[in-house]
Design a protein around this motif. Structure first.
Motif, PDB file in Angstrom:
ATOM      1  N   ALA A  18      -4.189   6.472   1.431  1.00 57.61           N
ATOM      2  CA  ALA A  18      -4.027   8.445   0.893  1.00 57.61           C
ATOM      3  C   ALA A  18      -4.495   8.225  -0.365  1.00 57.61           C
ATOM      4  CB  ALA A  18      -3.191   8.904   0.385  1.00 57.61           C
ATOM      5  N   ILE A  19      -5.595   9.457  -0.682  1.00 56.36           N
ATOM      6  CA  ILE A  19      -6.319   9.756  -2.420  1.00 56.36           C
ATOM      7  C   ILE A  19      -5.484  10.503  -2.579  1.00 56.36           C
ATOM      8  CG2 ILE A  19      -8.254  10.096  -3.394  1.00 56.36           C
ATOM      9  CD1 ILE A  19      -9.556   8.906  -1.716  1.00 56.36           C
ATOM     10  N   ILE A  20      -4.936  10.039  -4.190  1.00 55.90           N
ATOM     11  CA  ILE A  20      -4.219  11.258  -4.803  1.00 55.90           C
ATOM     12  C   ILE A  20      -4.786  11.657  -5.880  1.00 55.90           C
ATOM     13  CG2 ILE A  20      -2.475  11.931  -6.333  1.00 55.90           C
ATOM     14  CD1 ILE A  20      -0.676   9.301  -4.462  1.00 55.90           C
ATOM     15  N   GLY A  29       4.756  11.671  -9.129  1.00 53.08           N
ATOM     16  CA  GLY A  29       5.627  11.965  -7.469  1.00 53.08           C
ATOM     17  C   GLY A  29       5.238  11.494  -6.866  1.00 53.08           C
ATOM     18  N   MET A  30       4.043  12.149  -5.945  1.00 53.05           N
ATOM     19  CA  MET A  30       3.532  11.867  -4.768  1.00 53.05           C
ATOM     20  C   MET A  30       3.377  10.267  -4.688  1.00 53.05           C
ATOM     21  SD  MET A  30       2.579  13.266  -1.745  1.00 53.05           S
ATOM     22  CE  MET A  30       3.537  12.144  -0.871  1.00 53.05           C
ATOM     23  N   ALA A  31       2.673   9.678  -5.409  1.00 52.38           N
ATOM     24  CA  ALA A  31       2.587   8.271  -5.439  1.00 52.38           C
ATOM     25  C   ALA A  31       4.049   7.678  -5.473  1.00 52.38           C
ATOM     26  CB  ALA A  31       1.960   7.742  -7.095  1.00 52.38           C
ATOM     27  N   VAL A  32       5.048   7.460  -6.183  1.00 54.25           N
ATOM     28  CA  VAL A  32       6.211   7.411  -6.390  1.00 54.25           C
ATOM     29  C   VAL A  32       7.007   7.406  -4.126  1.00 54.25           C
ATOM     30  CG1 VAL A  32       8.685   6.909  -6.950  1.00 54.25           C
ATOM     31  CG2 VAL A  32       6.673   7.592  -8.829  1.00 54.25           C
ATOM     32  N   ASP A  41      -0.675   1.267   0.301  1.00 53.42           N
ATOM     33  CA  ASP A  41      -2.277   1.237   0.264  1.00 53.42           C
ATOM     34  C   ASP A  41      -2.835   2.455  -0.229  1.00 53.42           C
ATOM     35  OD1 ASP A  41      -1.055   1.888   2.708  1.00 53.42           O
ATOM     36  OD2 ASP A  41      -3.743   1.713   4.025  1.00 53.42           O
ATOM     37  N   PHE A  42      -3.295   3.341  -1.696  1.00 49.83           N
ATOM     38  CA  PHE A  42      -3.809   4.286  -1.376  1.00 49.83           C
ATOM     39  C   PHE A  42      -3.875   4.487  -3.187  1.00 49.83           C
ATOM     40  CE2 PHE A  42       1.017   4.117  -3.223  1.00 49.83           C
ATOM     41  CZ  PHE A  42       0.755   4.212  -4.722  1.00 49.83           C
ATOM     42  N   ILE A  43      -4.266   5.192  -3.311  1.00 52.27           N
ATOM     43  CA  ILE A  43      -5.076   5.338  -5.152  1.00 52.27           C
ATOM     44  C   ILE A  43      -4.810   6.284  -5.970  1.00 52.27           C
ATOM     45  CG2 ILE A  43      -7.528   6.185  -4.249  1.00 52.27           C
ATOM     46  CD1 ILE A  43      -8.792   3.791  -6.675  1.00 52.27           C
ATOM     47  N   HIS A 108      -2.518   1.386  -8.665  1.00 51.01           N
ATOM     48  CA  HIS A 108      -3.312   1.865  -8.036  1.00 51.01           C
ATOM     49  C   HIS A 108      -3.798   3.695  -8.256  1.00 51.01           C
ATOM     50  CE1 HIS A 108      -0.289   0.986  -5.119  1.00 51.01           C
ATOM     51  NE2 HIS A 108       0.966   0.662  -5.463  1.00 51.01           N
ATOM     52  N   ILE A 109      -4.509   3.167 -10.022  1.00 55.00           N
ATOM     53  CA  ILE A 109      -4.543   4.116 -11.096  1.00 55.00           C
ATOM     54  C   ILE A 109      -6.434   4.020 -11.074  1.00 55.00           C
ATOM     55  CG2 ILE A 109      -4.479   6.101 -12.600  1.00 55.00           C
ATOM     56  CD1 ILE A 109      -1.557   5.424 -12.741  1.00 55.00           C
TER      57      ILE A 109
END
Length: 828
Positions: A18-20, A29-32, A41-43, A108-109
């Motif tokens: 995922a890419i947020i 909230g989505m990342a948590v 494996d998201f950023i 992740h940021i």
């Protein structure tokens, strides 16, 4: 948690889950939730240099939340130490930074990462995201978390750039500029101005507030939490949860006034406002200027216990005359009066209806999201849009609230995104996409619901320039949570896609729906067809017996309402015409029913054809061509050709779509090849459902699928071809061998369990090799022409909607509307 405090994630060279985009409440909230689901494996792409979103940016004096702190926070991260009932900007900002640290989101940021564009790669089923610095990233899911209030909106005023003093928007407050002893103008009296005007009034020499329309206000019941209250919340978490629940219920009940019983607004808001206005403003003329002239709630109801008092101060002036222009020294109104000022503060809000701008989001076949939204932004559940697979918007269209906490809505959306992703994995698919029909129906209900709310009837930031309300949710947050958590995932289609080398054939595998009711229906139907239909269709039974069975089965597969039916005679051929009552497009579909050349009729296929007419908005012509064995080749082919020629008297070729299933699919192909050989202009498209393309019956799946197809058996196919007797050397019945170049785009749909699967896959491959644009859809766990069971199978309804969309897309929209004034019409 500024960027300098934390390591930056490495540029993603591999595919991410995922890419947020954005690191406010929604992004965090989505990342948590992803981390708690075991997905790492998201950023998170954040264009600024710290988390916090709107609470990082809006640091103007007096900035605070208008929802109580204990409700305006994550349910998974309650905060017993909120200092006030309504938290300040600084405290909320600190809370979000703490959440990012506690849940280890820093790695992740990627800060300073501004997204320029994102495009969906169909063949790879991935989103490719490009940043303004040229960096490219790719992921399965694209999740935007930029919110509705992230882009400050400056007013369109003449001369705004000529002002020689200091100016800024409240969302980009210039703390380096001292306001003390300055003449300050404030343009706008929205939610931000209501907060910062009282905060700066005592600092400035003179404050001139330019008001376009006044707002309804309620007192802000704010106070500091006592030490014992905070200690209680820390020691007894259930007490804090109970406190949060009581706030939620109190605020949720307000939805009744916003959406159901608008008269309650006079009691809940009107009377308290008038009382406060009378107490705080002594001047009758000023009271008149501060009294709204629109229905209560139509524009945002604001909270402030100080604003009205501030407007009565000696150094504060309210101007209600419209602004003519901005001058070098100040602001001039339409009555010619100029107000000289040292600084202008624009409290003019945000571009709330310009979702995701200025990013360019591109979906299937190069479709730009702005083009998809040309009639107003909308989304299914405020989250997803057709033709944009694996794309979710947090705080998207029609998910804003006027009565409760947006954080509650965000948590509902976040849980739904995870639910969709889990279903995607369970189906072994690569893409999830909302069905266009469900999307349209959902948003039609949204707009119908909004028409009965307080937000309907005046111009506000809730509506765009065309009057379309794309911001608010017209109901309870509890009902929205129910929809996102428990509603069927039948609204989505799960697929895997591949392209041939030339890029002309797209193969889409459609996963079996995971809905238990759909699976039950499919299982029952599969057993019924295997026991009844498969055993009777074919030798030793005669054609008459088979036709009786088909006639009986048509009684339990009725059509749908929404069409008118009439019968005409074309070249001596009885033809049933189904006309949608809501005609949406120009053109026509010539549909040739299946039935092994020896049975079937327009009536036996009503479950399919009536839906095709309604979903496409196109009339459907169904010729009753002659059947074998009484009328062998070329009787059926001659009939459909004669019907097509008759149709051409009313429609240009570019407005005709030819479709058919099984033997009807073979006839559709034969018709197209005959027209090509004749040198005619070809139709707009071909719709082929499980077509018979190999009269020699040499397909590998005739053996491999023998035990799985509940409808067909080889004996029936052999009997049918023996009765029809098509010449094996005729080009029109050798579509797998002859040159297909020049044929129109074709959509082929076939069940994964059927004997004739190889007929469809080989046709798609050959068509692609001949340069014909072709889309092949293989439906997992489905059988031969399962569309006929659309009464019970949502997957069949969805397949028909795809056929309808393909037909509608390919008919010419520029040709003149034909004259189709026929007789013998009756309601179907």
């Amino acid at each position: 948690m500024p960027a300098t405090d934390s390591p930056q994630p490495e540029a993603a060279s591999s595919v991410l889950t995922a890419i947020i985009i954005g690191s406010g409440f929604a992004g965090i909230g989505m990342a948590v939730a992803l981390r708690q689901a075991g997905i790492t494996d998201f950023i998170i792409l954040e264009k600024n240099h710290d988390v916090g979103g709107v609470w990082r940016d809006n640091s103007y004096p007096g900035a605070a939340c208008d929802v109580p702190s204990h409700l305006y926070s994550f349910s998974f991260e309650p905060n017993p130490d909120w200092t006030r009932v309504f938290a300040s900007q600084a405290e909320i900002y600190s809370y979000l930074r703490q959440c990012a640290r506690k849940y280890a989101l820093t790695p992740h940021i990627q800060f300073g990462a501004e997204v320029q564009q994102a495009a969906y790669n169909e063949s790879a089923a991935l989103w490719q995201v490009g940043l303004t610095d040229g960096q490219q990233l790719q992921a399965t899911l694209l999740i935007t978390a930029t919110g509705q209030l992230s882009r400050p909106a400056l007013p369109k005023l003449d001369g705004i750039e000529t002002f020689q003093g200091h100016s800024f928007h409240s969302a980009t407050w210039d703390h380096s500029y001292p306001l003390a002893s300055k003449r300050v103008a404030v343009v706008g009296t929205g939610a931000s101005a209501i907060q910062f005007v009282p905060a700066i009034a005592d600092q400035v020499k003179h404050l001139t507030v330019f008001q376009r329309s006044p707002a309804y206000l309620k007192k802000r019941p704010d106070r500091a939490y006592k030490s014992w209250e905070k200690a209680l919340f820390r020691r007894l978490p259930w007490a804090m949860k109970l406190h949060r629940a009581s706030i939620y219920l109190r605020y949720e009940s307000q939805a009744l006034a916003f959406t159901k019983f608008k008269g309650l607004m006079k009691l809940a808001v009107g009377r308290p406002f008038n009382k406060m206005l009378a107490q705080d403003v002594a001047d009758p003329e000023l009271r008149r200027q501060l009294t709204p002239d629109y229905p209560i709630g139509c524009k945002r109801i604001l909270l402030s216990s100080e604003y009205l008092k501030t407007m009565s101060k000696a150094n504060v002036e309210l101007v209600t005359t419209a602004i003519q222009r901005v001058t070098a020294e100040g602001i001039e109104t339409t009555d010619g009066v100029e107000y000289p000022v040292d600084a202008i503060i624009y409290g003019t809000g945000f571009a709330a209806t310009e979702f995701l701008a200025p990013m360019q989001i591109t979906g299937r076949q190069g479709l730009d999201l702005n083009s998809a939204w040309q009639n107003g932004a909308q989304a299914y559940l405020g989250l997803t849009v057709p033709n944009f697979p694996n794309f979710f918007m947090l705080y998207g269209p029609n998910s804003n609230l006027g009565h409760n906490s947006i954080v509650y809505m965000l948590e509902s959306q976040i849980a739904h995104v995870l639910r969709c992703y889990r279903a995607l994995q369970a189906s072994n698919s690569s893409a999830i996409e909302v069905d266009a029909s469900r999307y349209r129906n959902f948003n039609l209900k949204i707009q119908q619901g909004l028409a009965n709310t307080v937000w309907h009837g005046c111009k506000s930031w809730y509506v765009d320039e065309s009057g379309h309300n794309s911001t608010n949710w017209p109901g309870f947050t509890l009902s929205y949570r129910y929809l996102t958590r428990f509603s069927s995932l039948q609204a989505y289609r799960f697929t895997s896609t591949s392209l041939n080398v030339a890029g002309t054939t797209q193969t889409i595998t459609v996963a079996e729906p995971q809905d238990w009711l759909e699976k039950l229906h499919a299982s029952v139907l599969r057993g019924f067809l295997r026991v009844i239909f498969r055993r009777i269709m074919g030798p030793p039974f005669a054609a008459s017996t088979q036709r009786k069975v088909t006639q009986f089965l048509s009684l339990i597969a009725p059509g749908v309402r929404g069409v008118t039916q009439h019968t005409i005679s074309t070249a001596g051929i009885s033809t049933q015409v189904l006309t949608p009552k809501k005609k949406q497009a120009q053109g026509v579909i010539l549909y040739l029913h299946g039935g092994a050349f020896c049975l079937g009729s327009a009536q036996s296929h009503r479950s399919l054809t009536t839906r095709l007419a309604v979903d496409s908005g196109l009339p459907v012509w169904l010729p009753e061509y002659r059947l074998a064995p009484e009328h062998p080749y070329p009787a059926a082919q001659d009939d459909v050709l004669a019907c097509y020629d008759a149709l051409r008297q009313n429609y240009p070729a570019e407005q005709i779509v030819i479709g058919g299933d099984s033997a009807g699919g073979a006839l559709a192909l034969a018709l197209a090849l005959t027209l090509k050989a004749r040198g005619d202009r070809l139709p707009a498209a071909l719709l082929l459902i499980s077509p018979v393309t190999d009269a020699r019956l040499s397909g590998a799946t005739l053996v491999s699928k023998h035990g799985t197809d509940p409808m067909l058996r080889r004996g029936w196919l052999e009997q049918a071809l023996d009765w029809y007797q098509p010449p094996l050397d005729a080009d029109s019945y050798r579509p797998l061998e002859v040159d297909l170049s020049g044929l129109p785009p074709m959509l082929i749909q076939v069940g994964e369990q059927e004997l004739l699967l190889a007929d469809s896959t080989r046709l798609a491959e050959h068509a692609g090799n001949c340069g014909v644009p072709c889309q092949l859809e293989i439906y997992a766990a489905r059988w031969h022409v399962f569309h006929l069971q659309a009464l019970s199978l949502k997957s069949a309804q969805q397949a028909i909607r795809t056929l309808a969309a393909f037909a509608k897309e390919h008919v010419s929209a520029n040709a003149a509307v034909p004259n189709t004034d026929h007789r013998s019409e009756d309601n179907a």
